[in-house]
Write a protein that holds these residues in place. Structure first.
Motif, PDB file in Angstrom:
ATOM      1  N   SER A 108      38.062  20.029  31.987  1.00 57.06           N
ATOM      2  CA  SER A 108      37.468  20.031  31.000  1.00 57.06           C
ATOM      3  C   SER A 108      37.761  21.989  30.576  1.00 57.06           C
ATOM      4  CB  SER A 108      35.522  19.798  30.913  1.00 57.06           C
ATOM      5  OG  SER A 108      34.871  20.660  31.816  1.00 57.06           O
ATOM      6  N   ASN A 109      37.304  22.226  29.197  1.00 56.84           N
ATOM      7  CA  ASN A 109      37.857  23.235  28.541  1.00 56.84           C
ATOM      8  C   ASN A 109      36.168  24.299  29.286  1.00 56.84           C
ATOM      9  OD1 ASN A 109      39.836  22.446  27.368  1.00 56.84           O
ATOM     10  ND2 ASN A 109      39.838  23.288  25.481  1.00 56.84           N
ATOM     11  N   SER A 110      35.463  23.577  29.583  1.00 52.83           N
ATOM     12  CA  SER A 110      33.979  23.783  29.858  1.00 52.83           C
ATOM     13  C   SER A 110      34.381  24.791  30.688  1.00 52.83           C
ATOM     14  CB  SER A 110      33.223  23.523  29.683  1.00 52.83           C
ATOM     15  OG  SER A 110      32.718  23.008  28.485  1.00 52.83           O
ATOM     16  N   ASP A 111      35.055  23.868  32.280  1.00 46.76           N
ATOM     17  CA  ASP A 111      35.340  23.754  33.130  1.00 46.76           C
ATOM     18  C   ASP A 111      36.027  25.018  33.670  1.00 46.76           C
ATOM     19  OD1 ASP A 111      33.679  21.739  34.543  1.00 46.76           O
ATOM     20  OD2 ASP A 111      34.779  20.509  34.517  1.00 46.76           O
ATOM     21  N   LEU A 112      37.036  25.034  32.878  1.00 46.22           N
ATOM     22  CA  LEU A 112      38.188  26.357  33.077  1.00 46.22           C
ATOM     23  C   LEU A 112      37.810  27.725  31.991  1.00 46.22           C
ATOM     24  CD1 LEU A 112      41.142  24.196  31.236  1.00 46.22           C
ATOM     25  CD2 LEU A 112      41.400  24.829  33.535  1.00 46.22           C
ATOM     26  N   ILE A 113      37.002  27.387  31.910  1.00 51.70           N
ATOM     27  CA  ILE A 113      36.565  28.896  30.751  1.00 51.70           C
ATOM     28  C   ILE A 113      35.888  29.347  32.406  1.00 51.70           C
ATOM     29  CG2 ILE A 113      34.494  29.965  29.576  1.00 51.70           C
ATOM     30  CD1 ILE A 113      35.423  27.989  27.110  1.00 51.70           C
ATOM     31  N   GLU A 114      34.973  28.701  32.634  1.00 51.45           N
ATOM     32  CA  GLU A 114      33.504  29.028  33.912  1.00 51.45           C
ATOM     33  C   GLU A 114      34.994  29.545  35.250  1.00 51.45           C
ATOM     34  OE1 GLU A 114      30.681  27.213  36.796  1.00 51.45           O
ATOM     35  OE2 GLU A 114      31.301  26.167  35.467  1.00 51.45           O
ATOM     36  N   ILE A 115      36.586  29.147  34.937  1.00 53.39           N
ATOM     37  CA  ILE A 115      36.972  29.544  35.864  1.00 53.39           C
ATOM     38  C   ILE A 115      37.678  30.836  36.036  1.00 53.39           C
ATOM     39  CG2 ILE A 115      39.147  29.147  37.721  1.00 53.39           C
ATOM     40  CD1 ILE A 115      38.568  25.695  37.368  1.00 53.39           C
ATOM     41  N   LEU A 116      38.082  31.205  35.102  1.00 50.73           N
ATOM     42  CA  LEU A 116      38.336  32.053  33.976  1.00 50.73           C
ATOM     43  C   LEU A 116      37.784  32.910  33.827  1.00 50.73           C
ATOM     44  CD1 LEU A 116      41.034  33.596  32.646  1.00 50.73           C
ATOM     45  CD2 LEU A 116      40.439  33.339  30.483  1.00 50.73           C
ATOM     46  N   ASP A 117      35.655  33.201  34.046  1.00 51.71           N
ATOM     47  CA  ASP A 117      34.784  33.628  33.937  1.00 51.71           C
ATOM     48  C   ASP A 117      34.850  34.580  35.358  1.00 51.71           C
ATOM     49  OD1 ASP A 117      33.121  32.340  32.010  1.00 51.71           O
ATOM     50  OD2 ASP A 117      34.179  33.430  31.183  1.00 51.71           O
ATOM     51  N   TRP A 118      35.223  33.576  36.800  1.00 49.82           N
ATOM     52  CA  TRP A 118      34.840  33.747  38.316  1.00 49.82           C
ATOM     53  C   TRP A 118      36.378  34.567  38.071  1.00 49.82           C
ATOM     54  CZ3 TRP A 118      38.942  32.234  41.995  1.00 49.82           C
ATOM     55  CH2 TRP A 118      38.731  33.157  42.771  1.00 49.82           C
ATOM     56  N   ILE A 119      37.034  34.886  37.220  1.00 45.47           N
ATOM     57  CA  ILE A 119      38.084  35.509  37.541  1.00 45.47           C
ATOM     58  C   ILE A 119      37.598  36.674  37.408  1.00 45.47           C
ATOM     59  CG2 ILE A 119      40.724  35.786  37.271  1.00 45.47           C
ATOM     60  CD1 ILE A 119      41.593  33.214  37.059  1.00 45.47           C
ATOM     61  N   ILE A 120      37.492  36.830  36.219  1.00 44.62           N
ATOM     62  CA  ILE A 120      37.713  38.339  35.506  1.00 44.62           C
ATOM     63  C   ILE A 120      35.839  39.344  36.663  1.00 44.62           C
ATOM     64  CG2 ILE A 120      36.510  39.656  33.784  1.00 44.62           C
ATOM     65  CD1 ILE A 120      37.502  37.490  32.069  1.00 44.62           C
ATOM     66  N   SER A 121      35.068  38.239  37.060  1.00 48.68           N
ATOM     67  CA  SER A 121      33.986  38.791  36.872  1.00 48.68           C
ATOM     68  C   SER A 121      34.201  38.912  39.411  1.00 48.68           C
ATOM     69  CB  SER A 121      32.854  38.142  37.209  1.00 48.68           C
ATOM     70  OG  SER A 121      32.856  36.742  38.424  1.00 48.68           O
ATOM     71  N   HIS A 122      34.918  38.764  39.293  1.00 44.15           N
ATOM     72  CA  HIS A 122      35.274  38.942  40.871  1.00 44.15           C
ATOM     73  C   HIS A 122      35.850  40.474  41.335  1.00 44.15           C
ATOM     74  CE1 HIS A 122      36.407  37.642  45.490  1.00 44.15           C
ATOM     75  NE2 HIS A 122      35.800  37.164  45.159  1.00 44.15           N
ATOM     76  N   ALA A 123      35.166  40.513  42.257  1.00 43.25           N
ATOM     77  CA  ALA A 123      34.712  41.931  42.605  1.00 43.25           C
ATOM     78  C   ALA A 123      36.508  42.044  43.071  1.00 43.25           C
ATOM     79  CB  ALA A 123      33.719  42.619  44.348  1.00 43.25           C
ATOM     80  N   SER A 124      36.931  41.944  43.898  1.00 48.07           N
ATOM     81  CA  SER A 124      38.521  42.538  43.658  1.00 48.07           C
ATOM     82  C   SER A 124      39.504  42.278  42.549  1.00 48.07           C
ATOM     83  CB  SER A 124      39.043  41.268  45.341  1.00 48.07           C
ATOM     84  OG  SER A 124      39.178  40.115  44.335  1.00 48.07           O
ATOM     85  N   ILE A 125      39.110  41.598  41.204  1.00 51.05           N
ATOM     86  CA  ILE A 125      39.926  42.056  40.369  1.00 51.05           C
ATOM     87  C   ILE A 125      39.561  43.076  39.570  1.00 51.05           C
ATOM     88  CG2 ILE A 125      40.352  41.201  37.642  1.00 51.05           C
ATOM     89  CD1 ILE A 125      40.932  39.572  40.742  1.00 51.05           C
ATOM     90  N   ASN A 126      40.373  43.918  39.584  1.00 56.55           N
ATOM     91  CA  ASN A 126      40.327  45.520  38.429  1.00 56.55           C
ATOM     92  C   ASN A 126      40.235  45.897  36.732  1.00 56.55           C
ATOM     93  OD1 ASN A 126      39.838  48.567  38.333  1.00 56.55           O
ATOM     94  ND2 ASN A 126      41.762  48.748  38.300  1.00 56.55           N
ATOM     95  N   PHE A 127      39.597  44.750  36.781  1.00 55.03           N
ATOM     96  CA  PHE A 127      39.201  44.229  34.890  1.00 55.03           C
ATOM     97  C   PHE A 127      37.865  44.740  34.873  1.00 55.03           C
ATOM     98  CE2 PHE A 127      41.233  40.316  35.246  1.00 55.03           C
ATOM     99  CZ  PHE A 127      42.939  41.439  34.221  1.00 55.03           C
ATOM    100  N   SER A 128      37.544  45.989  35.670  1.00 55.32           N
ATOM    101  CA  SER A 128      36.009  46.490  35.424  1.00 55.32           C
ATOM    102  C   SER A 128      36.110  47.230  34.758  1.00 55.32           C
ATOM    103  CB  SER A 128      35.770  46.759  36.803  1.00 55.32           C
ATOM    104  OG  SER A 128      36.373  47.661  37.424  1.00 55.32           O
TER     105      SER A 128
END
Length: 908
Positions: A108-128
């Motif tokens: 669902s779109n809610s699931d996809l938003i949760e996945i996108l949240d995970w992509i951003i919040s993951h420690a290895s992703i440099n969006f800090s």
């Protein structure tokens, strides 16, 4: 088949990691791999999964066509070239495998938003830098008092933290405008808008100060912003912002210019809420003038200090500023400002990471809206703020008793009554003796209770409730000027008499409770109890006085240090008791065989312990056993020589190695914390390039070390940087330390003299010079003893568990002077690279690459540790700490150039 939600998301995350690993060799970053894969996921939801069975041109066209069609539907501005962001290879088999994973589940779109949240919040992703933690964004929305139909502006949107917080609270009728200059962050925000199917928001790509964005003056009801934290020369700031900012208060701190822009954008009666670092709250010069303007104009309404370590890119504290633009032009000179202290409101996750729980958010919101107790929240008159040079640090205005508080022990001190229930035992003195043991005050002055030695009572006749021990209680003597405390572990269910208080803690970890018990038993703890007690002939504690005693609630590193000290003390005590038992056996009539056996066994153990104790202050022993291998191994090699001339030559080489190692660590720290450094870093890159062009001399290394210490000195709340920078200065002044003087006088100058034939010339002089140099080298090594508390590790292999995504690292610990390194295994949320060196301090990993490399040396036919030497023809010359030989490396040369380029960008 529909899978369980948690398992489904874990499977998707594992698929992302598999895809990122498969395409890593093509030069794609994990960040870009995730974004590309996520875009394909969104675009391909309508494609038949059977088409991914092979890679015919028609099938590849179907995938690529779906992606480009999806991008067109996003209606991105013309200047946003998504192909530059994604750089997808539609033919890659890993992409097709990933699509199969997606097709196995219904998202669902809610699931996809949760996945996108995970992509951003993951420690290895440099969006800090552009990412506001969701909990902090939620808190700021809570205190912003946004009404339905209001117009909200975020002039530095990042990856849509406040936009997501708004929509997650159901504020669908709020009009949102977000502005973001970074193309990749803007693209991510657009994905959120797409998944929310939100037509009530406008996302603009570009600088909020750009003329093409349009005028923002008096146009919005609420501003929510987490502005970038960078510093530029004031002259450059005035040139850059003078057309957009009507105020005279333009700042070298870019964040403060966003504050001014936001204030301009507010309608009368509007509110602006900013998340900023702490420096603007107390800095001098033009920053102080801006604070004065905020206070005297009546614009500033509330200041909230937050805990440290909430943001991904910094461990420093931050604060929330709430501004209100008056509906009229009344004078704000008599206005009060509310200061809220919420440093204690956080939940600590694994490895020191802190977050705001829902309870924390509610507590801080309550303090902002309803609390004015003087301890955590207080309204302060502007006249008092003026007397304090317009400082806006909440701690400065709170009513708190800090007399005698050892802030190095713990920054958090709480009354016992806030963290524990205080219970008094029963009065059993009139009861008959019986068969049930009872703990009395006199019984707890021991390390371990002996239940068999307790007095026993007939408790069946006691008519009141009986207080009994539970695991992790603290038992405290009620009577006495230095009451003892006892930490309960296994002694559960034992009755407690009225000469004992039970301290029963609510939600603290057992090791924290144990620490508090040790504090109560200390001199400082006894003093606090004594000061809180009534003045009587026999000092007696009351429940009220015990509740008011403040005790430290320390962080994990202090608890770990005390635990280590206790283990050492326990080991020494065990050895002492074993030696005492030997004395007993000597005079106790044991037979000759038993006595001889005991003597041999204890004699060996005592010799080992004696040797260890005798060497605990010996720098030679410390270096050989505890210092990083690149310093310990060549140190040992100095004294394998027997000739004085050869020893002195090795001492000279070691001096250069020591400085090059320290400078390399300093440069690595600068790069790791570059986002927290508010000054230009281009000079240090130029200095390194200049030195490499002709060969890095000891003088060059010393300049790099000096420059590193100066830069790192301005970092806050970075313990390793503090230790490192303090090498160069005496206290907080500008005067150079003995270490700084010695590295110049006794290493750089002595080495130059030696190279140019101005050193010792005969055996006597070599002996004399060598003895003095040995003392100097040992003194220098003592100055950097803090490095013995760090661990340098070489990552040997990486294993990621596909079901959980947990990553396990197998590494070599480069400690001591022996090349047979200890093997260690650990987990880390940080993404570390194989065959690279890291320095670990307080669970934080700092990459030492490219300054220190572990590479195969064809000359010695083994892997060795290398630092820089000079530029070669198309490659970089590296020098080994192990053998002193040199090799070339094109890979390190390329990575160093990238490092210098990135360092230059960070100075903008």
């Amino acid at each position: 088949m529909q899978v369980e939600s948690t398992t489904m998301l874990q499977s998707i995350q594992a698929g992302f990691w598999d895809f990122a690993d498969a395409v890593r060799n093509s030069g794609r970053s994990v960040e870009d791999s995730f974004l590309g894969a996520f875009t394909v996921l969104l675009a391909s939801r309508e494609i038949d999964p059977l088409k991914f069975n092979h890679t015919s041109s028609g099938d590849l066209y179907a995938i690529s066509n779906a992606v480009y069609k999806f991008i067109d539907e996003l209606s991105l501005p013309a200047q946003v070239n998504v192909s530059d962001i994604l750089n997808l290879n539609f033919e890659h088999p890993a992409l097709h495998r990933l699509l199969y994973v997606f097709k196995e589940v219904e998202l669902s779109n809610s699931d996809l938003i949760e996945i996108l949240d995970w992509i951003i919040s993951h420690a290895s992703i440099n969006f800090s830098e552009s990412s506001t933690p969701p909990a902090v964004a939620e808190l700021m929305v809570n205190v912003s008092n946004i009404q339905e139909g209001a117009h909200v502006l975020d002039p530095a949107m990042g990856v849509a933290g406040f936009y997501r917080a708004l929509r997650s609270k159901g504020n669908r009728e709020v009009h949102f405008t977000g502005i973001e200059i970074n193309v990749k962050s803007f693209y991510i925000s657009s994905l959120y808008q797409y998944l929310l199917s939100d037509s009530n928001s406008v996302l603009l790509q570009g600088s909020a100060f750009s003329t093409h964005i349009g005028p923002l003056t008096n146009s919005v009801d609420v501003v929510l912003c987490n502005p970038p934290v960078k510093r530029i020369p004031l002259s450059e700031a005035r040139l850059r912002y003078q057309e957009q900012l009507f105020s005279q208060y333009i700042s070298s701190e870019i964040s403060l210019n966003f504050v001014e822009l936001g204030l301009q954008a507010l309608k009368p009666g509007g509110r602006a809420i900013f998340l900023i670092n702490m420096k603007p709250l107390f800095g001098g010069g033009e920053i102080q003038k801006i604070r004065r303007y905020w206070v005297e104009s009546g614009l500033l309404h509330t200041v909230i200090s937050l805990p440290s370590k909430l943001l991904a890119h910094t461990g420093l504290k931050c604060a929330i500023l709430i501004f209100e633009k008056m509906a009229d032009s009344s004078d704000g000179s008599n206005k009060t400002i509310k200061f809220v202290k919420s440093d204690d409101c956080f939940f600590e996750e694994r490895k020191g990471k802190r977050v705001l729980s829902s309870q924390n958010i509610n507590e801080i919101t309550k303090r902002v809206i309803r609390v004015d107790d003087g301890s955590v929240a207080k309204n302060v008159d502007s006249a008092i703020i003026k007397e304090n040079d317009y400082s806006l640090v909440p701690d400065q205005y709170m009513d708190q008793d800090v007399a005698g508080v050892n802030l190095s022990l713990s920054k958090i001190w709480k009354p016992l009554g806030e963290i524990a229930e205080i219970l008094r035992g029963g009065s059993f003195s009139n009861l008959e003796d019986g068969g049930e043991p009872v703990i009395q005050g006199r019984d707890i002055r021991v390390e371990k209770l002996n239940i068999n030695e307790l007095d026993c009572k007939q408790l069946a006749d006691f008519r009141k409730p009986i207080r009994r021990t539970q695991a992790y209680d603290i038992l405290l003597q009620r009577i006495g000027d230095k009451p003892a405390a006892y930490f309960v572990t296994t002694e559960e269910g034992i009755a407690v008499s009225d000469t004992v208080f039970i301290l029963r803690f609510n939600d603290l970890e057992p090791k924290i409770i144990d620490f508090i018990c040790q504090f109560i038993n200390s001199e400082e703890g006894s003093k606090r109890i004594s000061d809180s007690s009534s003045y009587s002939v026999v000092q007696t504690q009351s429940i009220k006085s015990i509740k008011e005693i403040k005790v430290p609630v320390p962080d994990r590193k202090i608890v770990a240090l005390v635990k280590e000290m206790n283990e050492i003390e326990s080991a020494l005590r065990a050895e002492y008791e074993e030696a005492s038992q030997l004395r007993v056996s000597l005079f106790g009539g044991f037979d000759e065989v038993d006595l001889s056996t005991n003597l041999k066994r204890v004699k060996l153990a005592s010799q080992v312990l004696k040797n260890a104790l005798s060497q605990k202050d010996d720098i030679n022993y410390k270096v050989r056993s505890l210092y990083p291998f690149p310093l310990a191994y060549p140190y040992r090699s100095i004294y394998v020589e027997s000739e004085y001339a050869a020893i002195y030559e090795r001492q000279m080489k070691y001096g250069e190695q020591l400085i090059s190692f320290l400078a390399s660590v300093g440069l690595s720290l600068i790069y790791a914390y570059k986002e927290q450094i508010n000054e230009s870093l281009g000079d240090i890159g130029s200095l390194l390039t200049e030195g490499l062009s002709g060969g890095l001399s000891p003088g060059h290394w010393r300049k790099l070390l000096q420059k590193s210490c100066i830069i790192l000195r301005n970092l806050e709340d970075v313990p390793l940087a503090d230790d490192f920078s303090s090498l160069w200065f005496k206290g907080r002044g500008k005067k150079e330390s003995d270490f700084a003087i010695n590295t110049d006088k006794h290493i750089v100058q002595m080495l130059n003299n030696f190279k140019h034939g101005r050193g010792p010339v005969n055996t006597h002089e070599y002996k004399d010079f060598g003895e003095k140099q040995a003392v100097l080298i040992n003194k220098t090594l003592e100055d950097i003893e803090f490095l013995s508390q760090c661990e340098i590790v070489l990552i040997n292999s990486i294993d990621t568990e596909w079901t959980t995504g947990n990553t396990t690292y197998n590494a070599s610990l480069l400690r001591g002077d022996h090349p047979a390194f200890e093997k260690v295994v650990f987990e880390s949320d940080e993404r570390l690279s194989r065959d690279k060196l890291y320095i670990r301090h307080n669970h934080k990993f700092i990459s030492l690459y490219p300054f220190l490399s572990c590479l195969y040396n064809p000359k010695t036919k083994k892997a060795e540790i290398f630092s820089f030497d000079k530029c070669g023809r198309g490659a970089l010359m590296l020098k080994s700490f192990d053998s002193g030989t040199s090799i070339e490396s094109q890979e390190v040369d390329s990575d160093l150039k990238f490092w210098i380029e990135m360092l230059g960008h960070s100075a903008v």
